[in-house]
Scaffold this motif. Structure first.
Motif, PDB file in Angstrom:
ATOM      1  N   LEU A  91       0.825  -1.202   0.000  1.00 54.88           N
ATOM      2  CA  LEU A  91       0.000   0.000   0.000  1.00 54.88           C
ATOM      3  C   LEU A  91       0.859   1.252   0.000  1.00 54.88           C
ATOM      4  CD1 LEU A  91      -2.886  -0.989   2.467  1.00 54.88           C
ATOM      5  CD2 LEU A  91      -2.852  -1.093  -0.026  1.00 54.88           C
ATOM      6  N   ARG A  92       1.973   1.231   0.741  1.00 56.06           N
ATOM      7  CA  ARG A  92       2.869   2.386   0.752  1.00 56.06           C
ATOM      8  C   ARG A  92       3.461   2.614  -0.642  1.00 56.06           C
ATOM      9  NH1 ARG A  92       4.064   7.222   1.428  1.00 56.06           N
ATOM     10  NH2 ARG A  92       6.266   7.746   1.681  1.00 56.06           N
ATOM     11  N   GLY A  93       3.834   1.503  -1.292  1.00 56.41           N
ATOM     12  CA  GLY A  93       4.360   1.608  -2.650  1.00 56.41           C
ATOM     13  C   GLY A  93       3.306   2.101  -3.622  1.00 56.41           C
ATOM     14  N   LEU A  94       2.056   1.694  -3.389  1.00 60.70           N
ATOM     15  CA  LEU A  94       0.954   2.122  -4.231  1.00 60.70           C
ATOM     16  C   LEU A  94       0.743   3.630  -4.128  1.00 60.70           C
ATOM     17  CD1 LEU A  94      -1.240   1.183  -6.155  1.00 60.70           C
ATOM     18  CD2 LEU A  94      -2.715   0.725  -4.189  1.00 60.70           C
ATOM     19  N   GLU A  95       0.814   4.158  -2.886  1.00 60.51           N
ATOM     20  CA  GLU A  95       0.693   5.604  -2.684  1.00 60.51           C
ATOM     21  C   GLU A  95       1.777   6.364  -3.449  1.00 60.51           C
ATOM     22  OE1 GLU A  95       0.604   7.078   1.293  1.00 60.51           O
ATOM     23  OE2 GLU A  95      -0.956   5.695   1.923  1.00 60.51           O
ATOM     24  N   LYS A  96       3.001   5.903  -3.300  1.00 55.99           N
ATOM     25  CA  LYS A  96       4.119   6.583  -3.944  1.00 55.99           C
ATOM     26  C   LYS A  96       4.017   6.481  -5.461  1.00 55.99           C
ATOM     27  CE  LYS A  96       9.097   7.237  -3.425  1.00 55.99           C
ATOM     28  NZ  LYS A  96      10.336   6.752  -2.789  1.00 55.99           N
ATOM     29  N   TYR A  97       3.568   5.329  -5.921  1.00 53.92           N
ATOM     30  CA  TYR A  97       3.419   5.089  -7.355  1.00 53.92           C
ATOM     31  C   TYR A  97       2.389   6.041  -7.969  1.00 53.92           C
ATOM     32  CZ  TYR A  97       1.482   2.542 -11.408  1.00 53.92           C
ATOM     33  OH  TYR A  97       0.996   2.192 -12.632  1.00 53.92           O
ATOM     34  N   LEU A  98       1.202   6.135  -7.327  1.00 55.56           N
ATOM     35  CA  LEU A  98       0.150   6.986  -7.866  1.00 55.56           C
ATOM     36  C   LEU A  98       0.495   8.464  -7.748  1.00 55.56           C
ATOM     37  CD1 LEU A  98      -3.047   5.141  -6.576  1.00 55.56           C
ATOM     38  CD2 LEU A  98      -2.189   5.238  -8.914  1.00 55.56           C
ATOM     39  N   VAL A 106      -3.391  13.293 -10.388  1.00 58.05           N
ATOM     40  CA  VAL A 106      -3.204  12.501  -9.160  1.00 58.05           C
ATOM     41  C   VAL A 106      -1.886  12.910  -8.516  1.00 58.05           C
ATOM     42  CG1 VAL A 106      -3.097  10.209  -8.142  1.00 58.05           C
ATOM     43  CG2 VAL A 106      -4.463  10.595 -10.211  1.00 58.05           C
ATOM     44  N   GLY A 107      -1.982  13.704  -7.449  1.00 56.64           N
ATOM     45  CA  GLY A 107      -0.796  14.096  -6.709  1.00 56.64           C
ATOM     46  C   GLY A 107      -0.642  13.262  -5.450  1.00 56.64           C
ATOM     47  N   PRO A 108       0.364  13.541  -4.610  1.00 55.59           N
ATOM     48  CA  PRO A 108       0.584  12.757  -3.380  1.00 55.59           C
ATOM     49  C   PRO A 108      -0.631  12.732  -2.447  1.00 55.59           C
ATOM     50  CG  PRO A 108       2.501  14.094  -3.884  1.00 55.59           C
ATOM     51  CD  PRO A 108       1.431  14.526  -4.827  1.00 55.59           C
ATOM     52  N   ASP A 109      -1.294  13.881  -2.260  1.00 62.67           N
ATOM     53  CA  ASP A 109      -2.446  13.918  -1.357  1.00 62.67           C
ATOM     54  C   ASP A 109      -3.601  13.076  -1.885  1.00 62.67           C
ATOM     55  OD1 ASP A 109      -1.085  15.572   0.350  1.00 62.67           O
ATOM     56  OD2 ASP A 109      -1.971  17.425  -0.457  1.00 62.67           O
ATOM     57  N   MET A 110      -3.912  13.227  -3.177  1.00 62.43           N
ATOM     58  CA  MET A 110      -4.993  12.442  -3.757  1.00 62.43           C
ATOM     59  C   MET A 110      -4.652  10.954  -3.741  1.00 62.43           C
ATOM     60  SD  MET A 110      -7.945  12.142  -5.008  1.00 62.43           S
ATOM     61  CE  MET A 110      -8.413  13.864  -5.182  1.00 62.43           C
ATOM     62  N   ALA A 111      -3.387  10.612  -3.983  1.00 57.30           N
ATOM     63  CA  ALA A 111      -2.982   9.209  -3.946  1.00 57.30           C
ATOM     64  C   ALA A 111      -3.231   8.617  -2.559  1.00 57.30           C
ATOM     65  CB  ALA A 111      -1.509   9.081  -4.323  1.00 57.30           C
ATOM     66  N   LYS A 112      -2.901   9.374  -1.523  1.00 58.08           N
ATOM     67  CA  LYS A 112      -3.100   8.898  -0.147  1.00 58.08           C
ATOM     68  C   LYS A 112      -4.588   8.683   0.135  1.00 58.08           C
ATOM     69  CE  LYS A 112      -0.315  10.524   2.828  1.00 58.08           C
ATOM     70  NZ  LYS A 112       0.438  11.378   3.780  1.00 58.08           N
ATOM     71  N   ARG A 113      -5.444   9.606  -0.323  1.00 58.61           N
ATOM     72  CA  ARG A 113      -6.887   9.473  -0.096  1.00 58.61           C
ATOM     73  C   ARG A 113      -7.461   8.256  -0.826  1.00 58.61           C
ATOM     74  NH1 ARG A 113      -9.107  15.144  -1.877  1.00 58.61           N
ATOM     75  NH2 ARG A 113     -11.127  14.102  -1.525  1.00 58.61           N
ATOM     76  N   LEU A 114      -7.006   8.056  -2.067  1.00 58.04           N
ATOM     77  CA  LEU A 114      -7.511   6.917  -2.838  1.00 58.04           C
ATOM     78  C   LEU A 114      -7.119   5.588  -2.205  1.00 58.04           C
ATOM     79  CD1 LEU A 114      -6.771   8.219  -6.452  1.00 58.04           C
ATOM     80  CD2 LEU A 114      -9.040   7.840  -5.477  1.00 58.04           C
ATOM     81  N   VAL A 115      -5.858   5.475  -1.816  1.00 57.59           N
ATOM     82  CA  VAL A 115      -5.382   4.223  -1.222  1.00 57.59           C
ATOM     83  C   VAL A 115      -6.049   3.987   0.131  1.00 57.59           C
ATOM     84  CG1 VAL A 115      -3.352   3.005  -0.322  1.00 57.59           C
ATOM     85  CG2 VAL A 115      -3.211   4.272  -2.476  1.00 57.59           C
ATOM     86  N   ALA A 116      -6.255   5.068   0.892  1.00 61.51           N
ATOM     87  CA  ALA A 116      -6.921   4.923   2.191  1.00 61.51           C
ATOM     88  C   ALA A 116      -8.333   4.386   2.028  1.00 61.51           C
ATOM     89  CB  ALA A 116      -6.943   6.272   2.918  1.00 61.51           C
ATOM     90  N   HIS A 117      -8.995   4.763   0.928  1.00 59.09           N
ATOM     91  CA  HIS A 117     -10.379   4.319   0.727  1.00 59.09           C
ATOM     92  C   HIS A 117     -10.477   2.939   0.072  1.00 59.09           C
ATOM     93  CE1 HIS A 117     -14.727   5.132   0.330  1.00 59.09           C
ATOM     94  NE2 HIS A 117     -14.627   4.402  -0.796  1.00 59.09           N
ATOM     95  N   PHE A 118      -9.667   2.715  -0.995  1.00 58.31           N
ATOM     96  CA  PHE A 118      -9.821   1.476  -1.767  1.00 58.31           C
ATOM     97  C   PHE A 118      -8.797   0.398  -1.418  1.00 58.31           C
ATOM     98  CE2 PHE A 118     -11.650   4.722  -4.687  1.00 58.31           C
ATOM     99  CZ  PHE A 118     -12.937   4.222  -4.770  1.00 58.31           C
ATOM    100  N   GLY A 119      -7.724   0.777  -0.718  1.00 56.68           N
ATOM    101  CA  GLY A 119      -6.713  -0.202  -0.335  1.00 56.68           C
ATOM    102  C   GLY A 119      -6.087  -0.885  -1.516  1.00 56.68           C
ATOM    103  N   GLU A 120      -5.978  -2.202  -1.457  1.00 57.70           N
ATOM    104  CA  GLU A 120      -5.307  -2.951  -2.527  1.00 57.70           C
ATOM    105  C   GLU A 120      -6.114  -2.976  -3.822  1.00 57.70           C
ATOM    106  OE1 GLU A 120      -6.917  -7.391  -1.209  1.00 57.70           O
ATOM    107  OE2 GLU A 120      -4.868  -6.782  -0.737  1.00 57.70           O
TER     108      GLU A 120
END
Length: 727
Positions: A91-98, A106-120
């Protein structure tokens, strides 16, 4: 989606692949796509990677293909040849990737929100409908649609670029193809890699052939036959041909191992696609044309015949003509008066003649008469900037390049003035028409309004244009086109050595050195049989004798000409020798492709944004960061690494490159190794470049060969046949 990797049998023995994540960049070149970066690999940690991989972002997960190597300065590193896009596993790699910047919106903040909601399941959500993304707090319908579109664009871009790099294309080429064709780029390359040739700068036929093999196109196939056919015609156009005879094309296709069914199907496909035209040239002969050259040839015939329909009546009274002739400093001879009468009466006409025969005097007299009449909008033009400048100086009237006259648009590649928006003029004089190629002649005459007059002026005995066609020579040969050849030499006395030598060459005679009573002259021949001795003499003359005896600045006043690039007396070797002698301490950069401060350079491509043109010369005056500064005329232009292909060293150039040029002094080198290029019109063209001094360093056998060989290099085309058939 993975790029087309080589089969196991074609992979190098030391080929390896690495899966990991881009951590940080050590170096990156935006222009060339080369980068060095730290790459996080499981079990290995951070490793250094170098390669031309195009646009990458920190946080991206990649599978790299290449091999390990030991760099002399930076140690062990992985040399990547191409890359694939892979998905992150945490998930951490997914945040950094997006949030890496690879996906628009899709910036760092939006990536964090998306991963927090949808996870894997975040990637599946982005690939799905925008309705799914609206479940994230703060994301409305418009934002959701933009995020989904941005993700798909970034994903498709990386996939396409990776696959194209897998074909062996450079980062610049892959980027250009994606910008042009988007997600369809891979499929279009797979269907017809030969379409890249000519459409993408820097892609040659061999590269296209290699890509075709990589994507599984058989060497004996209609696709390859079509590609070879178009390639043959493009190469022929570069050599000056407008078309190629059918028999010659079929022979070359057969020699490449293509079967008759493949050849027939390939020709049919090329014709149906509108890329090639097969035209009957005579009862039993046919010829292949590129579509654009077929249009230009037929169009030029049509435009000349359109202009000829105007009434053939004199634009001036006999009294006006006589008054102008009485006031000129150089009264015209009989042939000049005939040329003048023709130019005043004929709607379309041609004046040709060698140096010193009065072409410029006749033009000046014509312009004075038209000014006396006072009702004509007269424009003067030449094919190149150098020739236009000379025309302006010779006539005392404004002259421009044909491209500037027509209003070239570098964005569209077309001209503002054409048949729909013609030029505002009543009379057009075009000088140095020997350099005018077929497509440009067609574009020019299209823009001439009905009822206007056109006069072509040039030396038909010079080399024809670099581009396809032999417009001036063809016009001179056609009886329906009014033509006057000026043949009386007007330059006499002690300064006529260059002119006498030029006309001796035209008559098949060996030119000889000239000497005045003061012990000087303007044309010299120095014989050297040994190539090294000749090269030494060339260096001595340029670096010492010309500056000391004639005050010639070799970097400003001199044009050094050779027929070929290879050999001791070729352009490449002489450029190296003269660069070392004349500019021994010039400073360079690693990326400057050998160019140094103080080097003389020549432009080899028309560049309308900088307003410099093929054949313009200048000097490298410095470097500014990643830009090389070149002074051309009175302007300083910046060239980055990518643009340096537009420049060549100009201490020595080929005779063909010198067309339209004129220099205070000219030194010509002819050697026995130049045998394939030794022709009378080539030597004649070289000699007539000099204004005040011409020196010829040669062997007797090479000079004798050049003077005696009056065979013109064949240029295939159907202009004359078309004109006669429709007259």
């Amino acid at each position: 989606m993975s790029p087309p990797a080589p089969t196991s049998s074609k992979l190098p023995q030391d080929h390896e692949s690495l899966d990991g994540q881009v951590a940080s960049f050590i170096f990156r070149s935006e222009e060339g796509g080369f980068c060095v970066f730290s790459f996080l690999v499981e079990d290995l940690g951070a490793v250094t990677v170098a390669g031309k991989l195009g646009s990458l972002h920190e946080g991206e997960f990649l599978r790299l293909h290449g091999k390990w190597a030991q760099h002399p300065r930076f140690g062990r590193q992985f040399q990547a040849q191409w890359s694939e896009h892979t998905s992150p596993t945490t998930l951490r790699g997914l945040e950094k990737y997006l949030g890496s910047g690879a996906f628009p919106g899709v910036g760092p903040d939006m990536a964090k929100r998306l991963v927090a909601h949808f996870g894997e399941h975040t990637l599946q959500a982005l690939e799905g409908s925008s309705d799914t993304l609206q479940a994230v707090p703060g994301i409305g319908p418009k934002r959701a649609a933009a995020l989904a579109a941005g993700f798909r664009e970034g994903r498709d871009r990386h996939r396409v670029l990776a696959e194209l790099r897998g074909f062996g294309l450079s980062a610049n080429h892959t980027g250009n193809l994606y910008e042009r064709w988007g997600a369809q780029a891979v499929e279009r390359v797979k269907q017809d890699p030969y379409s890249l040739v000519g459409d993408l700068r820097g892609i040659g036929f061999q590269t296209a052939d290699r890509i075709a093999e990589a994507v599984g196109i058989p060497r004996d196939s209609a696709v390859r036959a079509r590609g070879v056919l178009v390639h043959l015609l493009r190469e022929a156009a570069r050599e000056g041909h407008v078309c190629l005879p059918e028999t010659l094309v079929l022979e070359r296709l057969d020699a490449l191992g293509l079967s008759t069914p493949s050849i027939i199907d390939g020709i049919k496909q090329a014709v149906e696609a509108g890329r090639v035209v097969l035209v009957g040239m005579a009862e039993t002969n046919q010829a292949f044309y590129l579509q654009e050259l077929h249009v230009a040839e037929a169009g030029l015939v049509k435009e000349i015949q359109r202009l000829q329909k105007a009434p053939a009546e004199s634009l001036a009274t006999p009294q006006q003509v006589m008054a102008a002739m009485q006031q000129t400093a150089y009264p015209p001879d009989a042939s000049q008066r005939q040329a003048l009468e023709m130019a005043l009466c004929a709607p379309f006409s041609v004046i040709t003649g060698g140096p010193g025969t009065g072409k410029t005097t006749t033009m000046r007299l014509l312009l004075e008469i038209l000014e006396r009449v006072g009702t004509f909008a007269v424009r003067l033009a030449s094919p190149t900037g150098r020739a236009a400048k000379r025309l302006q100086e010779a006539t005392g009237r404004e002259a421009s390049t044909i491209h500037r006259l027509l209003g070239f648009d570098p964005t569209s590649g077309g001209f503002r003035h054409d048949s729909d928006e013609p030029l505002h003029l009543n009379y057009l004089v075009v000088d140095e028409v020997s350099m005018l190629d077929l497509p440009l002649a067609y574009a020019l005459l299209q823009a001439v309004p009905d009822g206007a007059r056109v006069l072509f002026v040039g030396d038909a005995d010079q080399l024809p244009s670099v581009g396809p066609g032999a417009v001036l020579r063809d016009c001179v040969e056609l009886d329906p086109i009014p033509t006057v050849r000026l043949d009386r030499i007007h330059r006499q006395g002690e300064d006529s050595g260059i002119v006498e030598a030029a006309h001796a060459i035209l008559n098949g005679e060996m030119p000889t050195s000239t000497h005045s009573q003061a012990g000087t002259g303007d044309f010299y021949v120095s014989y050297r049989d040994d190539a090294e001795d000749a090269a030494d003499l060339v260096e001595l003359i340029i670096a010492e004798r010309m500056p000391e005896k004639y005050g010639i600045d070799p970097l400003v006043d001199l044009l050094v000409l050779s027929p070929m690039y290879r050999g001791t007396l070729g352009v490449d070797a002489l450029n190296q020798r003269l660069s070392t002698r004349l500019n021994p301490d010039g400073e360079s950069r690693e990326w400057s492709k050998g160019f140094r401060i103080g080097d003389r350079v020549m432009v080899v491509r028309n560049d309308y944004e900088r307003e410099v043109f093929n054949g313009d010369t200048g000097e490298v005056i410095g470097f500014d960061g990643n830009e090389m500064l070149v002074q051309i005329e009175n302007y300083v232009h910046s060239y980055n690494q990518k643009d340096l292909d537009d420049l060549i060293p100009a201490y020595c150039v080929t005779v063909h490159r010198s067309q339209g040029s004129e220099a205070k002094a000219v030194l010509i080198v002819l050697g026995n190794t130049h045998y394939p290029m030794l022709r009378r019109n080539l030597l004649y063209t070289a000699v007539t470049r000099g204004k005040e001094l011409v020196v010829l360093v040669t062997s007797r056998s090479a000079l004798r060969r050049a003077v005696s060989n009056n065979q013109e290099s064949t240029r295939y085309g159907g202009f004359c046949l078309r004109f006669q058939a429709t007259s």
